[in-house]
Design a protein around this motif. Structure first.
Motif, PDB file in Angstrom:
ATOM      1  N   MET A 266       0.866  -1.203   0.000  1.00  0.00           N
ATOM      2  CA  MET A 266       0.000   0.000   0.000  1.00  0.00           C
ATOM      3  C   MET A 266       0.898   1.249   0.000  1.00  0.00           C
ATOM      4  O   MET A 266       1.781   1.359   0.838  1.00  0.00           O
TER       5      MET A 266
ATOM      6  N   GLN B 218      -0.079   7.428   2.040  1.00  0.00           N
ATOM      7  CA  GLN B 218      -1.297   8.177   1.698  1.00  0.00           C
ATOM      8  C   GLN B 218      -1.149   9.635   2.124  1.00  0.00           C
ATOM      9  O   GLN B 218      -1.086   9.924   3.319  1.00  0.00           O
TER      10      GLN B 218
ATOM     11  N   TYR C  24     -11.857   5.591  -3.524  1.00  0.00           N
ATOM     12  CA  TYR C  24     -10.455   5.988  -3.317  1.00  0.00           C
ATOM     13  C   TYR C  24      -9.609   4.804  -2.857  1.00  0.00           C
ATOM     14  O   TYR C  24      -8.490   4.602  -3.340  1.00  0.00           O
ATOM     15  N   THR C  25     -10.129   4.012  -1.936  1.00  0.00           N
ATOM     16  CA  THR C  25      -9.368   2.867  -1.413  1.00  0.00           C
ATOM     17  C   THR C  25      -9.037   1.892  -2.536  1.00  0.00           C
ATOM     18  O   THR C  25      -7.892   1.436  -2.664  1.00  0.00           O
ATOM     19  N   ARG C  26     -10.030   1.603  -3.385  1.00  0.00           N
ATOM     20  CA  ARG C  26      -9.796   0.711  -4.530  1.00  0.00           C
ATOM     21  C   ARG C  26      -8.712   1.277  -5.451  1.00  0.00           C
ATOM     22  O   ARG C  26      -7.818   0.568  -5.898  1.00  0.00           O
TER      23      ARG C  26
ATOM     24  N   SER D 286      -6.377   3.554  -4.753  1.00  0.00           N
ATOM     25  CA  SER D 286      -5.078   3.640  -4.063  1.00  0.00           C
ATOM     26  C   SER D 286      -4.361   2.291  -4.043  1.00  0.00           C
ATOM     27  O   SER D 286      -3.156   2.208  -4.279  1.00  0.00           O
ATOM     28  N   GLU D 287      -5.128   1.234  -3.786  1.00  0.00           N
ATOM     29  CA  GLU D 287      -4.521  -0.095  -3.699  1.00  0.00           C
ATOM     30  C   GLU D 287      -3.958  -0.556  -5.045  1.00  0.00           C
ATOM     31  O   GLU D 287      -3.067  -1.412  -5.086  1.00  0.00           O
TER      32      GLU D 287
ATOM     33  N   SER E 111      -7.929   8.623   7.519  1.00  0.00           N
ATOM     34  CA  SER E 111      -7.368   7.414   6.924  1.00  0.00           C
ATOM     35  C   SER E 111      -6.079   7.698   6.144  1.00  0.00           C
ATOM     36  O   SER E 111      -5.543   6.818   5.482  1.00  0.00           O
TER      37      SER E 111
END
Length: 198
Positions: A1, A4, A96-98, A100-101, A123
């Motif tokens: 990851m 961020q 965003y999480t999808r 970013s990963e 986060s």
């Protein structure tokens, strides 16, 4: 990851310009405000929730968002705006999480006007605030957004989190007041983030 990094600032502060410089350096940048607009027409869960809360007139017969109708419903009505944000922000967070990963760079940037107000900052690892004096911000927005009056811009500024509160929560500040060159400030942070991420 990846690491961020959040980036925010009031209207006219120049956060989009700062993000462009980071992008030139190869940094993946997520524009939360643009993605929110997209998701309001492409995310079925969000579309259903908006119709349920604000009515079928929120969309036209082709499925496009009826921006004027929604704007009239929420402008200068804090409770209604808070309701809309409470529907949109969680879906943006998932998107965003999808995103970013899937990134391969050592760090990513999440650009959002309401980074603190939406609690999205919680986060993220570090936060940059882009700062500029109110009179410069006003002049920039008047020059950029021909459809807005000075009164409308002042109203937006009043409704945003005060600059001092943002600065107090910032890990890093980029001063964009037309006397401090922006590029060296970005390059310095770029070096720091690469070191932090390594």
């Amino acid at each position: 990851m990846p690491l961020q990094i959040g980036i925010t600032g009031g209207i006219g502060s120049g956060k989009s310009l700062v993000c462009k410089i980071f992008r030139v350096l190869g940094v993946p940048t997520y524009d939360a405000d643009s993605r929110a607009k997209d998701l309001m027409t492409t995310d079925g869960i969000l579309v259903s929730a908006i119709k349920k809360e604000f009515g079928e007139l929120s969309y036209d017969q082709h499925g496009a968002l009826n921006r004027q109708y929604l704007a009239d419903r929420v402008f200068n009505r804090k409770e209604e705006l808070a309701k809309l944000n409470s529907l949109v922000h969680p879906r943006v967070g998932i998107d965003y999480t999808r995103w970013s990963e899937a990134q391969k760079f050592p760090y990513v940037l999440k650009e959002a006007a309401l980074l603190f107000e939406s609690s999205a900052y919680k986060s993220l690892d570090k936060i940059i605030v882009v700062s500029a004096p109110n009179e410069i911000r006003m002049a920039r927005v008047l020059g950029r957004d021909k459809h807005r009056t000075a009164e409308q811009i002042a109203s937006i500024m009043r409704n945003q989190m005060p600059e001092d509160d943002k600065l107090a929560r910032a890990d890093f500040v980029i001063t964009n007041d037309e006397t401090h060159p922006v590029i060296p400030q970005v390059l310095d942070l770029h070096r720091r983030f690469l070191m932090l991420a390594s």
